[in-house]
Design an enzyme around this catalytic site. Sequence first.
Site, PDB file in Angstrom:
ATOM      1  N   ARG A  65      -0.632  -4.935   3.902  1.00  0.00           N
ATOM      2  CA  ARG A  65       0.407  -3.927   3.829  1.00  0.00           C
ATOM      3  C   ARG A  65       1.664  -4.464   4.509  1.00  0.00           C
ATOM      4  NH1 ARG A  65      -1.950  -2.151   0.298  1.00  0.00           N
ATOM      5  NH2 ARG A  65      -2.799  -0.051  -0.069  1.00  0.00           N
TER       6      ARG A  65
ATOM      7  N   GLU B  75       9.054  -2.717   0.028  1.00  0.00           N
ATOM      8  CA  GLU B  75       8.764  -3.140  -1.345  1.00  0.00           C
ATOM      9  C   GLU B  75       8.927  -2.033  -2.375  1.00  0.00           C
ATOM     10  OE1 GLU B  75       4.158  -2.911  -2.405  1.00  0.00           O
ATOM     11  OE2 GLU B  75       4.499  -4.264  -0.723  1.00  0.00           O
TER      12      GLU B  75
END
Length: 334
Positions: free
Chosen positions: A237, A266
């Site tokens: 992550r 992201e």
Amino acid sequence: MQIAVFSARPYDRRFLDEANQRDASRGGFAFVYFDVALDVHTAALAQDCAAVCVFVNDRLDGPVLHALHAVGVRAVLLRCAGFNNVDLAVAKALDLFVARVPAYSPEAVAEHALALVMTLNRQTHRAYNRVREGNFMLDGLLGRTLHGRTVGIIGTGKIGLATARIFKGMGCIVLGHDPYPSAAFGGIGDRVGLDELLARADIVSLHCPLTPETHHLINDASLARMKPGAMLVNTSRGGLVDTHAVIRALKARRLGHLAIDVYEQESALFFQDLSGEIIDDEAFQRLMTFPNVMVTGHQGFFTVEALQEISAITLGNLQDFAAGRVCANAVGTG
């Protein structure tokens, strides 16, 4: 039963439809696909749907969950393992069914971590471009033999274990750190404290969930404790890594290489074609200027086998919801 699928790409449609067709004997489900991500502005698209099916960058905070509940949604199906994007307290208060895919082809992500390491270590991405231009010089492509190197695995769950087994098989010394250690890791490598792992590892690979405790686990202090010239790999992550701290470590030439398949910001970039756009994320653009940095767009999970498993488990979770059964993959709300 109608299900709204958000952040749906062609491969999501393909594998969910295939799984749904296999399940047709039990009635199947009616999937409605939306390319857009789920947020407070798009939640209304789930009107008349009993459930939503979402991915890693869909937003499921309090306002979104309330909006979904208001239009009739009673279940949230995550087609991923992580659930840090869900406000579980609000979901519980609204009595929403929340389930995830806790484990799918862990080897897929582990193999991608290896691919990133091998590519950066042996400069194969740069060699590929050189050869296509008729340049067969080897200067600047010097790598290190991976056999005998020390690899530190932070997070020894299923993906971490799969990664550890791969590096063990390649002749590496494997160290592992996890506050909830896996007994299976004992037969692969040595369990050590985080500080010892950072100090000893030539390669540090992250395989832990994003929680308040692990947010920015890699920061200025932890980078300073890493072995000078080490490689950092993140296929877990993006929020595990403080991007600005990593940039400082790269500029200081303390961090030798960085390979990331995930990025803290992201959601504004990944899973879309921005090749004709100006990317105004300055931190990301700065990362892309380093020759010793490699970025992929969250594709660690992207294999046929993993997508088949994700779809099958998602269908199983939906069946549990539809039948009112206890779901083994339920998160937070039971």
